[in-house]
Enzyme design. Structure first.
Site, PDB file in Angstrom:
ATOM      1  N   ARG A 168       0.886  -1.311  -0.106  1.00  0.00           N
ATOM      2  CA  ARG A 168      -0.030  -0.009  -0.112  1.00  0.00           C
ATOM      3  C   ARG A 168       1.041   1.417  -0.049  1.00  0.00           C
ATOM      4  NH1 ARG A 168       1.329   3.228   4.532  1.00  0.00           N
ATOM      5  NH2 ARG A 168       1.050   2.075   6.552  1.00  0.00           N
ATOM      6  N   GLU A 268      -6.737   7.759   7.698  1.00  0.00           N
ATOM      7  CA  GLU A 268      -5.641   8.550   8.092  1.00  0.00           C
ATOM      8  C   GLU A 268      -4.983   9.612   7.246  1.00  0.00           C
ATOM      9  OE1 GLU A 268      -1.069   7.700   9.537  1.00  0.00           O
ATOM     10  OE2 GLU A 268      -2.544   6.152  10.421  1.00  0.00           O
ATOM     11  N   ARG A 272      -5.431   5.980   0.911  1.00  0.00           N
ATOM     12  CA  ARG A 272      -4.474   4.782   1.290  1.00  0.00           C
ATOM     13  C   ARG A 272      -4.789   3.614   0.158  1.00  0.00           C
ATOM     14  NH1 ARG A 272      -2.696   3.642   6.379  1.00  0.00           N
ATOM     15  NH2 ARG A 272      -1.460   5.519   7.041  1.00  0.00           N
ATOM     16  N   CYS A 314       1.324  11.249   9.065  1.00  0.00           N
ATOM     17  CA  CYS A 314       2.257  10.785  10.049  1.00  0.00           C
ATOM     18  C   CYS A 314       3.720  10.673   9.417  1.00  0.00           C
ATOM     19  CB  CYS A 314       1.990   9.317  10.298  1.00  0.00           C
ATOM     20  SG  CYS A 314       3.119   8.452  11.762  1.00  0.00           S
ATOM     21  N   THR A 316       6.005   8.874   9.857  1.00  0.00           N
ATOM     22  CA  THR A 316       6.685   7.487   9.698  1.00  0.00           C
ATOM     23  C   THR A 316       6.339   7.157   8.060  1.00  0.00           C
ATOM     24  OG1 THR A 316       4.753   6.210  10.432  1.00  0.00           O
ATOM     25  CG2 THR A 316       6.511   6.735  12.069  1.00  0.00           C
ATOM     26  N   ARG A 323       4.269   0.589   2.084  1.00  0.00           N
ATOM     27  CA  ARG A 323       4.415  -0.409   3.143  1.00  0.00           C
ATOM     28  C   ARG A 323       4.358  -1.883   2.248  1.00  0.00           C
ATOM     29  NH1 ARG A 323       1.825  -3.301   6.889  1.00  0.00           N
ATOM     30  NH2 ARG A 323       3.131  -3.682   8.983  1.00  0.00           N
ATOM     31  N   ARG A 351       4.191  -6.331  13.213  1.00  0.00           N
ATOM     32  CA  ARG A 351       3.175  -5.945  13.665  1.00  0.00           C
ATOM     33  C   ARG A 351       2.168  -7.479  13.999  1.00  0.00           C
ATOM     34  NH1 ARG A 351       0.898  -0.842  10.113  1.00  0.00           N
ATOM     35  NH2 ARG A 351       2.438   0.588  10.805  1.00  0.00           N
ATOM     36  N   GLU A 356      -1.363  -1.774  13.086  1.00  0.00           N
ATOM     37  CA  GLU A 356      -0.424  -1.136  14.165  1.00  0.00           C
ATOM     38  C   GLU A 356      -0.991  -1.327  15.423  1.00  0.00           C
ATOM     39  OE1 GLU A 356       2.333   2.945  14.382  1.00  0.00           O
ATOM     40  OE2 GLU A 356       0.654   2.966  13.057  1.00  0.00           O
TER      41      GLU A 356
END
Length: 587
Positions: A168, A268, A272, A314, A316, A323, A351, A356
């Site tokens: 993703r 988020e 995504r 975020c 990260t 990811r 994870r 997460e």
């Protein structure tokens, strides 16, 4: 002309007054036509920032190990507490989630794109530690991996370890801030734009339907939950980051008809974009993602920074935002105390399978590339691919060592056991067998010992549902063993006529009804439970072959699938020597 002259003159006049005021002029900025007060953070917010710093460094934050706590020094607080972005975001907006969630690993979010530069003394340090990306470095050019997907053939072609693969990326729409600064109109406007982009997909592999969360029917909701596609209102980390305003307005889910391509809208991040499928074919998953991203960006421009790459809520996820992950079971390796350390050395993140902050279920982990920033999209996928390939190699080596571990097998008579039972402190009704592990743990009884061994060797399923199904098979076999007691008694007394009669009754009343059920089950699937051999298969085969050897060598002639099932298992290289070397009798 007169009015223009007056504005210009007034501007010069005000500038002269401010110059005369000296330091006070720092509170203002000028344009050729206007005088504007510079944004100030109110006293209440500054107090919250100072209290947040005190909390992180006080008794309440003693166990906090977040990057926020590490890098939010007193000096950083003093430098940034009075600053505010053009959209009104403060330092408190950035750190709020990490202050309320002291168990966070990072603890910061960027309310808007400007936050990354305005609050750079904090963000740069966190980004450098998390990504290894210094303020002087620059994100490489975009390289999604087009033309290179054949470099990623299936990692686990036999399906021994990897359950599924997923890649993703996140995207933010150009011209819009992140969640905390978005208005309801912003959410709805963005939703409208991406819906138009989805409608333009021409590739049949990408064509699908958009499902808005607002007003979603219960039937649609149930289906999306069943498909594991539905996202809920943010977890506590996102809640405290103010990422859930106006929920569920402007939020939704798009998925293709094959359910292998999925896009979350305004969860988020603004988007995504997810490509996924069962198995380990990383190249195929990446190829689908590339087509999906390219299709959207033709219609909707994305927000990208020259230094930080694709911008996200975020830190990260900055940079490539990619990811790439697998759901994988590594029972031997995961049992090691240094499992996480091994993964970190391979630049992998571990994870639970529900995302997460979740835990592993049934020994299955979600393992992905850790780095997003400082490497291209293609390089991020390769990092996961190479790392997981190494983990599988280590798992295979770990199995060879583990399965050849020596142990002591002590046989006791009933009298010896009664004496030892008292000395060892067991209850009077404790029965053999008993397993002692390094003198630190004792497991009593055949079933519990077998369950422990099955769990250690990855033979106890990959989910709680699998484990329940395995336990059910074991329970049924235990019931058969109990029903065989009359046969065993006749055998011990050498009453062979009675044994034959008991066996025939046992077959018709207990054994055959269950075997018919299992025969039907094996017509639909290869294994008793799940997609690989488990304790259930081994226990069933052990029971069936023992019955063949000891009582009736022809009874499985009635069950072709079960007979083939046993033959295939017994032909396995590691099983054949055991079958050939074991006793022909239960006794």
């Amino acid at each position: 002309m007169a009015s223009q002259f007056l504005r210009s003159t007034n501007s010069r006049y005000v500038a002269g007054v401010l110059a005369a005021l000296g330091a006070g002029s720092a509170l203002y900025t000028l344009t050729p036509q206007t005088v504007q007060a510079k944004s100030e953070v109110d006293a209440a917010t500054i107090k919250k920032i100072e209290e947040a710093y005190a909390k992180l460094n006080g008794p309440e934050g003693a166990k906090c190990k977040s990057l926020l706590k590490k890098h939010l020094t007193k000096d950083v607080v003093d430098k940034l507490k009075a600053k505010k972005t053009k959209l009104g975001a403060t330092l408190y907006d950035c750190i709020r989630s990490g202050v309320y969630n002291l168990d966070a690993g990072v603890g910061v979010y960027a309310p808007d794109a400007e936050a990354y530069t305005l609050f750079a003394p904090l963000f740069d340090k966190i980004i450098e530690e998390y990504h290894g990306f210094t303020p002087k470095q620059k994100q490489p050019p975009v390289d999604l991996g087009e033309g290179k997907t054949k470099e990623f053939p299936p990692l686990d072609p036999k399906g021994k370890y990897i359950k599924s693969t997923r890649i993703r990326c996140g995207r933010s729409l150009k011209g819009y801030p992140f969640n905390p600064c978005l208005t309801q109109d912003n959410y709805l406007e963005m939703e409208g734009k991406v819906k138009k982009a989805f409608a333009e997909y021409s590739d049949k592999e990408l064509k699908g339907k958009y499902y808005p969360l607002d007003g979603m029917s219960k039937d649609t909701q149930k289906q999306l939950i069943a498909d594991h596609f539905l996202f809920k209102e943010g977890d506590r980390h996102l809640q405290y980051a103010n990422a859930c305003n106006f929920w569920p307005k402007g939020r939704g889910i798009f998925h293709n008809n094959d359910k292998t391509f999925l896009i979350w809208v305004n969860e988020e991040d603004h988007m995504r974009i997810i490509s996924m499928q069962e198995g380990s074919d990383v190249g195929k998953v990446l190829d689908r993602l590339i087509k999906g991203v390219r299709g959207i960006e033709k219609q909707v421009p994305f927000s990208r920074d020259d230094r930080l790459g694709w911008l996200t809520f975020c830190p990260t996820n900055l940079g490539s935002t990619v990811r790439a992950s697998v759901h994988i079971a590594l029972p031997k390796l995961a049992a090691r105390k240094d499992f996480i350390e091994i993964c970190e050395k391979l630049n992998l993140q571990v994870r639970g399978i529900h995302g997460e902050h979740s835990e592993s279920v049934g020994g299955v982990y979600d393992i992905s590339n850790k780095a997003r920033l400082g490497l291209s999209e293609y390089q991020a996928v390769k990092q996961m691919y190479d790392g997981v390939k190494k983990l599988i190699e280590l798992e295979e080596k770990e199995k060879l060592i583990f399965t050849h571990r020596k142990f002591t097998d002590t046989r006791l008579t009933l009298a010896q056991w009664k004496a030892k039972r008292k000395i060892a402190g067991f209850n009077d009704d404790t029965k053999l067998p008993v397993m002692k592990i390094n003198d630190t743990r004792t497991i009593i009884g055949v079933i519990d010992i077998c369950r422990h061994i099955a769990l250690q060797y990855g033979l106890y399923g990959s989910s709680s549902g699998d484990q329940e199904a395995i336990d059910e098979v074991i329970q049924k076999l235990e019931e058969l063993n109990t029903a065989m007691n009359p046969i065993l008694r006749a055998t011990l007394t050498k009453n062979y006529d009675a044994r034959k009669e008991c066996w025939n009754v046992f077959k018709e009343e207990s054994l055959f009804p269950l075997l018919r059920k299992y025969e039907e089950l094996l017509g639909e699937q290869r294994f008793m439970v799940g997609t690989q051999y488990s304790w259930a298969d081994i226990a069933l085969i052990e029971f069936l072959t023992r019955c063949q050897q000891c009582y009736d060598s022809f009874y499985l002639a009635h069950f072709e699938r079960l007979r083939t099932f046993c033959q295939v298992f017994e032909s396995l290289p590691h099983i054949r020597p055991y079958i050939q070397g074991r006793s022909d009798s239960f006794f």
